[in-house]
Design a protein around this motif. Structure first.
Motif, PDB file in Angstrom:
ATOM      1  N   GLU A 279       4.251  22.205  13.284  1.00 49.72           N
ATOM      2  CA  GLU A 279       3.642  22.185  11.957  1.00 49.72           C
ATOM      3  C   GLU A 279       3.062  20.832  11.568  1.00 49.72           C
ATOM      4  O   GLU A 279       2.574  20.659  10.447  1.00 49.72           O
ATOM      5  CB  GLU A 279       4.639  22.655  10.900  1.00 49.72           C
ATOM      6  N   GLY A 280       3.104  19.833  12.465  1.00 53.21           N
ATOM      7  CA  GLY A 280       2.614  18.511  12.103  1.00 53.21           C
ATOM      8  C   GLY A 280       3.546  17.888  11.083  1.00 53.21           C
ATOM      9  O   GLY A 280       4.746  18.168  11.078  1.00 53.21           O
ATOM     10  N   ALA A 281       3.005  17.059  10.195  1.00 51.90           N
ATOM     11  CA  ALA A 281       3.841  16.419   9.182  1.00 51.90           C
ATOM     12  C   ALA A 281       3.001  15.966   7.993  1.00 51.90           C
ATOM     13  O   ALA A 281       1.817  15.657   8.136  1.00 51.90           O
ATOM     14  CB  ALA A 281       4.588  15.231   9.759  1.00 51.90           C
TER      15      ALA A 281
ATOM     16  N   SER B  66       0.859  -1.189   0.000  1.00 49.32           N
ATOM     17  CA  SER B  66       0.000   0.000   0.000  1.00 49.32           C
ATOM     18  C   SER B  66       0.890   1.233   0.000  1.00 49.32           C
ATOM     19  O   SER B  66       1.991   1.216   0.551  1.00 49.32           O
ATOM     20  CB  SER B  66      -0.956   0.014   1.197  1.00 49.32           C
ATOM     21  N   ILE B  67       0.396   2.280  -0.656  1.00 43.69           N
ATOM     22  CA  ILE B  67       1.081   3.567  -0.709  1.00 43.69           C
ATOM     23  C   ILE B  67       0.054   4.632  -0.375  1.00 43.69           C
ATOM     24  O   ILE B  67      -0.989   4.727  -1.021  1.00 43.69           O
ATOM     25  CB  ILE B  67       1.689   3.844  -2.094  1.00 43.69           C
ATOM     26  N   ALA B  68       0.366   5.425   0.655  1.00 43.04           N
ATOM     27  CA  ALA B  68      -0.578   6.447   1.104  1.00 43.04           C
ATOM     28  C   ALA B  68       0.159   7.724   1.473  1.00 43.04           C
ATOM     29  O   ALA B  68       1.300   7.681   1.937  1.00 43.04           O
ATOM     30  CB  ALA B  68      -1.373   5.946   2.306  1.00 43.04           C
ATOM     31  N   ARG B  69      -0.517   8.847   1.254  1.00 43.59           N
ATOM     32  CA  ARG B  69      -0.017  10.142   1.730  1.00 43.59           C
ATOM     33  C   ARG B  69      -0.752  10.460   3.019  1.00 43.59           C
ATOM     34  O   ARG B  69      -1.980  10.406   3.090  1.00 43.59           O
ATOM     35  CB  ARG B  69      -0.247  11.237   0.696  1.00 43.59           C
ATOM     36  N   MET B  70       0.020  10.798   4.043  1.00 40.45           N
ATOM     37  CA  MET B  70      -0.526  11.122   5.361  1.00 40.45           C
ATOM     38  C   MET B  70      -0.322  12.600   5.638  1.00 40.45           C
ATOM     39  O   MET B  70       0.759  13.138   5.379  1.00 40.45           O
ATOM     40  CB  MET B  70       0.202  10.339   6.452  1.00 40.45           C
ATOM     41  N   THR B  71      -1.344  13.231   6.199  1.00 39.66           N
ATOM     42  CA  THR B  71      -1.240  14.609   6.658  1.00 39.66           C
ATOM     43  C   THR B  71      -1.699  14.628   8.108  1.00 39.66           C
ATOM     44  O   THR B  71      -2.880  14.420   8.394  1.00 39.66           O
ATOM     45  CB  THR B  71      -2.094  15.555   5.793  1.00 39.66           C
ATOM     46  N   SER B  72      -0.732  14.840   9.013  1.00 45.51           N
ATOM     47  CA  SER B  72      -1.000  14.769  10.452  1.00 45.51           C
ATOM     48  C   SER B  72      -0.838  16.139  11.088  1.00 45.51           C
ATOM     49  O   SER B  72       0.188  16.800  10.883  1.00 45.51           O
ATOM     50  CB  SER B  72      -0.026  13.801  11.123  1.00 45.51           C
ATOM     51  N   PRO B  73      -1.792  16.566  11.898  1.00 49.84           N
ATOM     52  CA  PRO B  73      -1.688  17.862  12.558  1.00 49.84           C
ATOM     53  C   PRO B  73      -0.708  17.824  13.731  1.00 49.84           C
ATOM     54  O   PRO B  73      -0.342  16.757  14.225  1.00 49.84           O
ATOM     55  CB  PRO B  73      -3.111  18.118  13.054  1.00 49.84           C
ATOM     56  N   SER B  74      -0.316  18.980  14.185  1.00 45.15           N
ATOM     57  CA  SER B  74       0.521  19.104  15.371  1.00 45.15           C
ATOM     58  C   SER B  74      -0.190  18.460  16.558  1.00 45.15           C
ATOM     59  O   SER B  74      -1.395  18.644  16.753  1.00 45.15           O
ATOM     60  CB  SER B  74       0.777  20.584  15.663  1.00 45.15           C
TER      61      SER B  74
END
Length: 120
Positions: free
Chosen positions: A99-101, A36-44
């Motif tokens: 800034e999270g990641a 699996s390939i996923a883009r993650m956007t995680s908040p601070s």
């Protein structure tokens, strides 16, 4: 003929605050169980339960910083760096920076709720 992936599927994320998971390739979006390939956007301030998955997870951080904690300590992975979490090892991901990641995660075999073995 190549298979075009038109758009990702949004997957519900575990953790204390909302995180966006966009699966491009995997069990949900492309019916692929090999990886699996996923883009993650995680908040601070995001942190997920610990887990002991049955897959290797290869992560490339694009923006911010991802903290990867194991039973032996923690590694802070900055933008432009990568980390490998090995199958069978207890691991916990978090984004404590301001800034999270944003990062790309590749799981081999593909991520599934049955293979992740999250802490209760």
């Amino acid at each position: 003929m190549p298979t075009l992936i038109q758009q990702p599927s949004i997957i519900e994320a575990a953790g204390n605050t909302p995180k966006i998971i966009e699966e491009f390739i995997g069990r949900v979006n492309s019916n692929t169980d090999a990886l699996s390939i996923a883009r993650m956007t995680s908040p601070s301030g995001w942190i997920e339960p610990g887990q002991q998955p049955e897959f290797d997870e290869y992560t490339i951080v694009l923006k911010g910083m991802l903290r990867v904690t194991t039973r032996d300590g923690a590694v802070d992975v900055a933008a432009g760096q990568a980390v490998i979490a090995h199958r069978g090892e207890w691991v916990q991901y978090s984004t404590p920076g301001t800034e999270g990641a944003e990062y790309i995660a590749v799981c081999l075999p593909a991520f599934s709720p049955q293979l992740v073995h999250r802490d209760e």
